[in-house]
Motif scaffolding. Sequence first.
Motif, short mmCIF file in Angstrom:
data_model
loop_
_atom_site.label_atom_id
_atom_site.label_comp_id
_atom_site.label_asym_id
_atom_site.label_seq_id
_atom_site.Cartn_x
_atom_site.Cartn_y
_atom_site.Cartn_z
N UNK A 27 0.89 -1.29 0.22
CA UNK A 27 -0.14 0.26 0.12
C UNK A 27 1.09 1.18 0.00
N UNK A 28 2.09 0.92 1.02
CA UNK A 28 2.92 2.17 0.61
C UNK A 28 4.09 2.80 -0.18
N UNK A 29 3.92 1.37 -1.14
CA UNK A 29 4.78 1.44 -2.32
C UNK A 29 3.50 1.93 -3.38
N UNK A 30 2.82 1.99 -3.09
CA UNK A 30 1.59 2.77 -4.24
C UNK A 30 1.92 3.84 -3.21
N UNK A 31 1.42 4.70 -2.77
CA UNK A 31 1.19 6.17 -1.88
C UNK A 31 2.89 6.81 -2.34
N UNK A 32 3.93 6.06 -2.11
CA UNK A 32 4.94 6.84 -2.73
C UNK A 32 4.95 6.64 -4.57
N UNK A 33 4.67 5.88 -5.18
CA UNK A 33 4.09 5.89 -6.48
C UNK A 33 3.33 7.16 -6.96
N UNK A 34 2.49 7.42 -6.39
CA UNK A 34 1.54 8.22 -6.68
C UNK A 34 2.12 9.96 -5.54
#
Length: 443
Positions: free
Chosen positions: A186-193
Amino acid sequence: MYWQKELEMMEDGLIRELQLKRLKEAVLAASRSPFYRERFQQMGLEPEDIRTLGDLHKLPLTTKNDLRQAYPFGFLTVPKERVIRLHASTGTTGRPTVILYSRADLDQWTDLVARCLVMTGVRQGDVFQNMTGYGLFTGGLGFHYAAERLGIFTIPIGSGNTRRQIQMMREFETTVIHSIPSYALYLANALSAMGIDPRKELSLRIAHLGAEPHSEQVRRKVEEIYGVDAFNSYGLSEMYGPGGAFECIAKDGMHIWEDAYLPEIIDPKTGKPVEEGAEGELVMTSLGREAMPLLRYRTGDLTSFCPGICGCGRRHRRIRRITGRADDMFIIKGVNIFPIQVEQVLLGMEEAGNNYQIILERKDYTDIMTVAVEVQERFFLGDRKEMENIRQRVAKHLREELLVTPEVELLKPGALESTGGKAVRVVDRRDIYEGGISYTGPE
Ligand code: AMP
Ligand code: ZN
């Protein structure tokens, strides 16, 4: 390389010797608790009946239900004044399973987790960000004190609060994280966003992933996204918490520290040991534990022993990744839920009918739990607004019990009518043991 080299590198024979000594002590200590005293009496068992490790099967199995029945102090073997900490199993506001720790217990536990950290390469100079919940859940404090004992810069940020997590990781150059696997993704998605490339802009090198089932693919994904070595961390509050079994750098099964635990794998149906290497339910006996020794505790988790000796040289036996549950418990966002909890809430509501189904799905790394429940005939006739009220009430009651917010779908009476077979209470479409995984926690 090692935190307690002598114990970690023990020869097999010496491990067995120590286990036998500690098993005898554990049985004697346990016989002083109200729960085991009564159980031993019923079985006509005396502590002296345990003379070899082969006598283990003479001891009773202990279950989560036993812990609930003996709540709050039925397993305690020391005066209450000697207890200095309480933890609880996740997932219910009903009668929980509580675990009590003496100072010596916390000391032993901390060393076990410290071994795990060092075993995976954590060193002084690392910055450790603990992204799991503090409080009653063991993952927070369990890792925290171990990291501090090693003299590691520790950030006790806890779960959720993604922006802050990212800020801390960048500004303090975090090198090691502990997270539930779905949150790491989930955090990876946030980082990418946010346009942040974790491999370039963060300093991570190690991730400890635990508290919920996940697959080898999820490990690889986390490793790729963050550019880290990710290690599987298994534990349960009944066995202190994290540190129950942990991967070493060989990443070939999780070592169980056998000076502190005596593991068995049994057939969940017969309770008999499975053949060497076969899959079954993991059962653990605590060794060297003071306040609340547990004998042959049924974890409910399915796994098998890895054959042979690990590349790292440690002789402590290894188990494979958890492949499922022997019972119907499921885990959402690291929180354990039994369908019976849902059932009890529904039974307590006059609007709810007799049939229900729990559907677990995943969308964009987010878990969705839907409880579909039949409504009683006389309520189903109500108008739309009335139905919406009922739906919200059911959702509220469920949230209060489960600590997780479900979607609620109301069905007309008979919609889930059984076809004669056993009712299917949980439909899990998430594939957590095989492929992806999801997160529904706070942002
Ligand atoms: P709790 O006592 O609330 O910490 O929950 C413990 C349970 O979480 C275990 O019995 C497992 O079902 C699950 N669990 C913990 N760690 C792992 C892991 N690494 N892989 C799979 N399941 C896990
Ligand atoms: Zn190893």
